[in-house]
Motif scaffolding. Sequence first.
Motif, PDB file in Angstrom:
ATOM      1  N   ASP A 192      31.770  43.582 -13.461  1.00 29.37           N
ATOM      2  CA  ASP A 192      30.580  42.953 -13.420  1.00 29.37           C
ATOM      3  C   ASP A 192      30.478  42.370 -11.966  1.00 29.37           C
ATOM      4  N   ARG A 193      31.251  42.399 -10.989  1.00 29.51           N
ATOM      5  CA  ARG A 193      31.039  41.665  -9.814  1.00 29.51           C
ATOM      6  C   ARG A 193      31.234  42.475  -8.667  1.00 29.51           C
ATOM      7  N   THR A 194      31.587  43.806  -9.100  1.00 26.68           N
ATOM      8  CA  THR A 194      31.628  44.945  -7.966  1.00 26.68           C
ATOM      9  C   THR A 194      30.215  45.994  -7.922  1.00 26.68           C
ATOM     10  N   ARG A 195      29.998  46.067  -6.625  1.00 27.56           N
ATOM     11  CA  ARG A 195      28.780  46.839  -6.198  1.00 27.56           C
ATOM     12  C   ARG A 195      29.210  48.197  -5.284  1.00 27.56           C
ATOM     13  N   PHE A 196      28.531  49.014  -5.434  1.00 27.04           N
ATOM     14  CA  PHE A 196      28.743  50.211  -4.473  1.00 27.04           C
ATOM     15  C   PHE A 196      27.760  50.389  -3.657  1.00 27.04           C
ATOM     16  N   GLY A 197      28.018  50.709  -2.532  1.00 32.39           N
ATOM     17  CA  GLY A 197      26.812  51.072  -1.373  1.00 32.39           C
ATOM     18  C   GLY A 197      26.866  50.091  -0.223  1.00 32.39           C
ATOM     19  N   ARG A 198      25.801  50.103   0.514  1.00 32.68           N
ATOM     20  CA  ARG A 198      25.736  49.354   1.645  1.00 32.68           C
ATOM     21  C   ARG A 198      25.118  48.141   1.275  1.00 32.68           C
ATOM     22  N   LEU A 199      25.729  47.086   2.083  1.00 30.38           N
ATOM     23  CA  LEU A 199      25.415  45.642   2.125  1.00 30.38           C
ATOM     24  C   LEU A 199      23.953  45.482   2.409  1.00 30.38           C
ATOM     25  N   ASP A 200      23.057  45.085   1.877  1.00 24.85           N
ATOM     26  CA  ASP A 200      21.581  45.156   2.135  1.00 24.85           C
ATOM     27  C   ASP A 200      21.097  43.558   2.175  1.00 24.85           C
ATOM     28  N   ARG A 201      19.737  43.568   2.480  1.00 22.83           N
ATOM     29  CA  ARG A 201      19.137  42.121   2.731  1.00 22.83           C
ATOM     30  C   ARG A 201      18.995  41.526   1.334  1.00 22.83           C
ATOM     31  N   ASP A 202      18.559  42.388   0.277  1.00 24.47           N
ATOM     32  CA  ASP A 202      18.444  42.005  -1.095  1.00 24.47           C
ATOM     33  C   ASP A 202      19.792  41.384  -1.790  1.00 24.47           C
ATOM     34  N   ASP A 228      22.746  43.181  11.814  1.00 27.06           N
ATOM     35  CA  ASP A 228      22.360  43.102  10.466  1.00 27.06           C
ATOM     36  C   ASP A 228      22.679  41.945   9.910  1.00 27.06           C
ATOM     37  N   MET A 229      23.770  41.845   9.610  1.00 24.80           N
ATOM     38  CA  MET A 229      24.247  40.629   8.617  1.00 24.80           C
ATOM     39  C   MET A 229      23.398  39.400   9.149  1.00 24.80           C
ATOM     40  N   ALA A 230      23.447  39.017  10.504  1.00 28.64           N
ATOM     41  CA  ALA A 230      22.953  37.708  10.855  1.00 28.64           C
ATOM     42  C   ALA A 230      21.211  37.579  10.653  1.00 28.64           C
ATOM     43  N   GLY A 231      20.834  38.787  10.584  1.00 30.40           N
ATOM     44  CA  GLY A 231      19.218  38.862  10.140  1.00 30.40           C
ATOM     45  C   GLY A 231      19.121  38.541   8.700  1.00 30.40           C
ATOM     46  N   TYR A 232      19.997  39.339   8.098  1.00 31.01           N
ATOM     47  CA  TYR A 232      19.934  39.029   6.721  1.00 31.01           C
ATOM     48  C   TYR A 232      20.183  37.719   6.104  1.00 31.01           C
ATOM     49  N   LEU A 233      21.224  36.906   6.622  1.00 26.88           N
ATOM     50  CA  LEU A 233      21.543  35.663   6.400  1.00 26.88           C
ATOM     51  C   LEU A 233      20.258  34.588   6.744  1.00 26.88           C
ATOM     52  N   LEU A 234      19.599  34.872   8.135  1.00 27.26           N
ATOM     53  CA  LEU A 234      18.686  34.034   8.385  1.00 27.26           C
ATOM     54  C   LEU A 234      17.496  34.118   7.243  1.00 27.26           C
ATOM     55  N   HIS A 235      17.421  35.519   6.884  1.00 25.45           N
ATOM     56  CA  HIS A 235      16.327  35.807   5.800  1.00 25.45           C
ATOM     57  C   HIS A 235      16.509  34.881   4.586  1.00 25.45           C
ATOM     58  N   ALA A 236      17.856  34.939   4.288  1.00 25.97           N
ATOM     59  CA  ALA A 236      18.284  34.175   3.122  1.00 25.97           C
ATOM     60  C   ALA A 236      18.356  32.786   2.976  1.00 25.97           C
ATOM     61  N   GLY A 237      17.956  32.247   4.291  1.00 26.62           N
ATOM     62  CA  GLY A 237      17.764  30.604   4.438  1.00 26.62           C
ATOM     63  C   GLY A 237      18.694  30.259   5.056  1.00 26.62           C
ATOM     64  N   LEU A 238      19.959  30.699   5.603  1.00 31.62           N
ATOM     65  CA  LEU A 238      20.834  30.047   6.351  1.00 31.62           C
ATOM     66  C   LEU A 238      20.599  29.905   7.670  1.00 31.62           C
ATOM     67  N   ALA A 239      20.933  28.665   8.099  1.00 26.82           N
ATOM     68  CA  ALA A 239      20.600  28.238   9.746  1.00 26.82           C
ATOM     69  C   ALA A 239      21.612  28.896  10.515  1.00 26.82           C
ATOM     70  N   GLU A 240      21.570  29.115  11.802  1.00 33.35           N
ATOM     71  CA  GLU A 240      22.687  29.670  12.537  1.00 33.35           C
ATOM     72  C   GLU A 240      23.663  28.998  12.544  1.00 33.35           C
ATOM     73  N   ASP A 241      23.653  27.698  12.385  1.00 37.79           N
ATOM     74  CA  ASP A 241      25.027  26.892  12.142  1.00 37.79           C
ATOM     75  C   ASP A 241      25.893  26.975  10.804  1.00 37.79           C
ATOM     76  N   SER A 242      25.097  28.071  10.032  1.00 40.98           N
ATOM     77  CA  SER A 242      25.729  28.042   8.701  1.00 40.98           C
ATOM     78  C   SER A 242      26.617  29.392   8.514  1.00 40.98           C
ATOM     79  N   TYR A 243      26.657  29.956   9.762  1.00 44.04           N
ATOM     80  CA  TYR A 243      27.592  31.402   9.661  1.00 44.04           C
ATOM     81  C   TYR A 243      28.106  31.528  11.111  1.00 44.04           C
ATOM     82  N   PHE A 244      29.137  32.437  11.195  1.00 48.74           N
ATOM     83  CA  PHE A 244      29.936  32.429  12.168  1.00 48.74           C
ATOM     84  C   PHE A 244      30.276  34.293  12.310  1.00 48.74           C
ATOM     85  N   LEU A 245      30.043  34.625  13.545  1.00 49.91           N
ATOM     86  CA  LEU A 245      30.003  36.104  13.828  1.00 49.91           C
ATOM     87  C   LEU A 245      31.352  36.316  14.654  1.00 49.91           C
ATOM     88  N   PHE A 246      32.160  37.311  14.369  1.00 51.18           N
ATOM     89  CA  PHE A 246      33.506  37.495  15.031  1.00 51.18           C
ATOM     90  C   PHE A 246      33.259  38.456  15.995  1.00 51.18           C
TER      91      PHE A 246
END
Length: 246
Positions: A192-202, A228-246
């Motif tokens: 029920d919690r598994t998805r196949f394919g690319r992690l997209d914005r939706d 891509d993930m940084a843009g998706y997270l911003l679109h999902a409503g997270l601020a820049e201080d709510s994620y960290f990019l390695f």
Amino acid sequence: MMDQGEEGDEEEAWLQLRPVEPLPSQCCGSGCSPCVFDIYQRDLARWEAARASKDRSLLSREETQSCPSKLSPETFLAFLISAVDRLTEDTYLVRFALPGNSQLGLRPGQHLILRGTVDDLEIQRAYTPISPANAEGYFEVLIKCYQTGLMSRYVKSWKAGDTAFWRGPFGGFFYKPNQENSLEQLPWSYRDRTRFGRLDRDLLEELVGSCRRKPFALVCGSAEFTKDMAGYLLHAGLAEDSYFLF
């Protein structure tokens, strides 16, 4: 016929050969099979059978090899430390020698058990080599040491030329590229919690929206993926201080 004194001496001799039950500190807690307690039960059964038949030859075991080419899940084998590099204040990269061009033989998802002794207390911990699976003549382990860690004290004492004892490999998960291509191949609890394919914005927006509290996201991957993930997270409503990019 033996008199009582001889029988007593014989009994004492057998008791000295009885396997010693491991201490809790000798179990790494990683669910290894066989565990040190499994090995103890096996050796105890062997001892009881030998004692009943008065045949000490049943207790004979192969001696520990020096610089072996093959691991053993049941027996600790000696490996020569060829190099110790201190990468940070508390992190060490240790290289162990293998004879000739032999390979360790671990598969992705497997680990080894290290045995150490500190203050006359035997301890065991699990570590995963970081060297390439096809590395020839050596394997490497990255170990982070902690101020109050018993195994950390042991590791900090290592220098090139010392010997450390390992057994393994352990780990029932074997990574196979491109094998999980349908939900039917997964355990039912994962489906029920598994998805196949690319992690997209939706999908990312759905995941963020399902969180009960505002999440903090950690992103690691290629430069394109990270962007891509940084843009998706911003679109999902997270601020820049709510994620960290390695």
